[in-house]
Design a protein around this motif. Structure first.
Motif, short mmCIF file in Angstrom:
data_model
loop_
_atom_site.label_atom_id
_atom_site.label_comp_id
_atom_site.label_asym_id
_atom_site.label_seq_id
_atom_site.Cartn_x
_atom_site.Cartn_y
_atom_site.Cartn_z
N ILE A 139 -56.55 -41.22 5.35
CA ILE A 139 -57.92 -41.35 4.84
C ILE A 139 -57.99 -42.16 3.55
N ARG A 140 -56.86 -42.44 2.92
CA ARG A 140 -56.87 -43.21 1.67
C ARG A 140 -56.69 -44.70 1.99
N GLY A 141 -57.73 -45.50 1.68
CA GLY A 141 -57.63 -46.92 1.91
C GLY A 141 -57.63 -47.31 3.38
N ASN A 142 -58.37 -46.55 4.18
CA ASN A 142 -58.40 -46.81 5.62
C ASN A 142 -59.84 -46.72 6.10
N LYS A 143 -60.33 -47.77 6.74
CA LYS A 143 -61.71 -47.78 7.21
C LYS A 143 -61.98 -46.71 8.26
N LEU A 188 -39.48 -39.88 8.61
CA LEU A 188 -38.33 -40.74 8.32
C LEU A 188 -38.44 -42.06 9.06
N ILE A 189 -38.73 -42.00 10.35
CA ILE A 189 -38.81 -43.22 11.16
C ILE A 189 -39.99 -44.09 10.73
N HIS A 190 -41.16 -43.46 10.57
CA HIS A 190 -42.37 -44.22 10.22
C HIS A 190 -42.24 -44.87 8.85
N SER A 191 -41.74 -44.12 7.87
CA SER A 191 -41.59 -44.66 6.52
C SER A 191 -40.55 -45.78 6.48
N SER A 192 -39.44 -45.57 7.17
CA SER A 192 -38.38 -46.59 7.19
C SER A 192 -38.88 -47.89 7.79
N ILE A 250 -43.20 -42.05 -2.87
CA ILE A 250 -44.44 -41.39 -3.27
C ILE A 250 -45.64 -42.18 -2.79
N SER A 251 -45.57 -43.50 -2.93
CA SER A 251 -46.66 -44.35 -2.46
C SER A 251 -46.85 -44.19 -0.95
N TYR A 252 -45.74 -44.11 -0.22
CA TYR A 252 -45.84 -43.92 1.22
C TYR A 252 -46.50 -42.58 1.55
N SER A 253 -46.00 -41.51 0.94
CA SER A 253 -46.50 -40.18 1.30
C SER A 253 -47.98 -40.02 0.93
N MET A 254 -48.44 -40.73 -0.12
CA MET A 254 -49.84 -40.61 -0.53
C MET A 254 -50.79 -41.37 0.40
N THR A 255 -50.24 -42.21 1.26
CA THR A 255 -51.08 -42.99 2.17
C THR A 255 -50.70 -42.79 3.64
N SER A 256 -49.76 -41.92 3.91
CA SER A 256 -49.24 -41.75 5.26
C SER A 256 -50.20 -40.96 6.15
N PRO A 257 -50.30 -41.32 7.43
CA PRO A 257 -51.10 -40.53 8.37
C PRO A 257 -50.54 -39.13 8.58
N PHE A 258 -49.25 -38.92 8.27
CA PHE A 258 -48.64 -37.61 8.45
C PHE A 258 -48.97 -36.64 7.31
N PHE A 300 -35.73 -41.72 3.85
CA PHE A 300 -35.16 -40.40 3.55
C PHE A 300 -35.86 -39.77 2.33
N ALA A 301 -36.16 -40.59 1.32
CA ALA A 301 -36.86 -40.06 0.14
C ALA A 301 -38.26 -39.59 0.50
N SER A 302 -38.86 -40.23 1.52
CA SER A 302 -40.21 -39.86 1.93
C SER A 302 -40.26 -38.46 2.54
N ILE A 303 -39.14 -38.01 3.11
CA ILE A 303 -39.09 -36.63 3.61
C ILE A 303 -39.32 -35.66 2.46
N CYS A 304 -38.66 -35.93 1.35
CA CYS A 304 -38.80 -35.08 0.17
C CYS A 304 -40.20 -35.16 -0.42
N THR A 305 -40.71 -36.39 -0.61
CA THR A 305 -42.02 -36.53 -1.25
C THR A 305 -43.14 -36.00 -0.36
N ALA A 306 -43.00 -36.17 0.97
CA ALA A 306 -44.02 -35.64 1.87
C ALA A 306 -44.05 -34.11 1.81
N PHE A 307 -42.87 -33.49 1.78
CA PHE A 307 -42.82 -32.03 1.66
C PHE A 307 -43.45 -31.58 0.36
N VAL A 308 -43.07 -32.21 -0.74
CA VAL A 308 -43.62 -31.84 -2.05
C VAL A 308 -45.13 -32.01 -2.07
#
Length: 326
Positions: free
Chosen positions: A143-147, A279-283, A130-138, A293-301
């Motif tokens: 835009i969160r926490g990024n200059k 999957l690759i970027h999060s891993s 969840i933390s990854y998906s909330m800050t991921s460029p994908f 793999f969990a990030s695939i689910c959280t990113a979709f959600v």
């Protein structure tokens, strides 16, 4: 020496408060006070706060339920600090946080600031995803926490600081929920105050601990973005619409199964490449393939829930009427 006032609104989360207060015990910079504002909870944290009375400069207040925005205002009025800092109750604070902020303010004159959120090593796989998906460029465009985000920096209330002057001149929050932090940040900037991101002043944000809770939260975030646009037309940027495009595109792709096998296969291949990239970027970023793999689910959600929230609020009977205005 600056005094910082930490305002923490709480609603039925005593164990989260205990974890947060425990993390504040280890701060290297000690000149801060803590105000716990209980927002009409039935499961109160007053006894938890008592455990820290002799270890922290802490005060506890109980008030009728009014939502997090107005509860923060209540705390601001009680605070004594030069800067007023807001944390969500589900955050853990690194021991360098206040020293980092104070060092930054020594050389940078800003009126309001914020920091990123991150995943603590103790978080479980879902929390890290969840933390990854909330800050991921994908998913958020980074835009969160990024200059390098789009436009001026808008501090968010899970990790936000304002000078006392900002509160006195703006009056604090005008919304109590439904995009209250975004609306407040926009007014702070429009009033001529300078905002900034302190990249090293991050917090560990636990967020929701189940997929269903995460869906509800992101659905609400989508609705909130529409609500903010009712106050400030033009604040709905293209990047905010991308989850709605994803949601409509996903629904449209499913419908092609009934009438075009070719389009269904092309769409399926496109979606597969998108989630393979996640999957690759999060891993790589988390150094944990299970989180990938969990990030695939959280990113979709995240994308689908935010998109559905944005779409349903946009077509709601409220039309252009803002929700929860003071």
């Amino acid at each position: 020496m600056r005094l910082y006032s930490v305002v923490i609104p709480v609603y039925n989360r005593p164990e989260e408060v205990r974890e947060l207060l425990t993390s504040l015990l280890d701060q290297t910079f000690k000149n801060f006070e803590v105000l716990i504002i209980e927002d009409g909870s039935t499961n109160k944290c007053d006894q938890v706060v008592e455990e820290f009375n002799h270890q922290l400069n802490i005060r506890y207040y109980f008030k009728e339920n009014s939502g997090q925005g107005f509860t923060r205002n209540y705390g601001f009025k009680k605070a004594k600090g030069d800067y007023l800092i807001v944390f969500d109750s589900d955050c853990l604070i690194p021991n360098h946080y206040f020293q980092t902020v104070d060092d930054f303010l020594e050389v940078n004159s800003i009126d309001a600031f914020g920091g990123p959120d991150s995943a603590h090593p103790s978080f479980n796989t879902l929390q890290k995803a969840i933390s990854y998906s909330m800050t991921s460029p994908f998913t958020t465009g980074g835009i969160r926490g990024n200059k390098k985000h789009v436009g001026k920096f808008h501090p968010r209330s899970f990790n936000m600081g304002i000078s006392r002057k900002v509160f006195e001149e703006t009056g604090g929050y005008r919304l109590t929920r439904m995009g209250e932090d975004i609306e407040f940040s926009i007014r702070v900037i429009n009033a001529g105050f300078k905002t900034g991101l302190i990249e090293s002043a991050y917090v560990y944000h636990k967020r929701r601990t189940s997929i269903s809770q995460f869906y509800k939260q992101l659905h609400f975030f989508g609705r909130a973005r529409v609500n903010v646009n009712r106050f400030f037309p033009g604040e709905m940027k293209l990047i905010h619409l991308l989850p709605a495009v994803f949601t409509l595109g996903f629904i449209g792709w499913l419908s092609t199964y009934l009438w075009s096998d070719l389009l269904f296969k092309i769409g399926g291949l496109t979606i597969s490449f998108f989630f393979l990239a996640i999957l690759i970027h999060s891993s790589l970023k988390t150094k944990n393939i299970a989180v990938g793999f969990a990030s695939i689910c959280t990113a979709f959600v995240q994308l689908f829930a935010y998109g559905m929230g944005l779409i349903t609020e946009k077509i709601s009977p409220r039309g252009n009427q803002p929700f929860a205005q003071k």
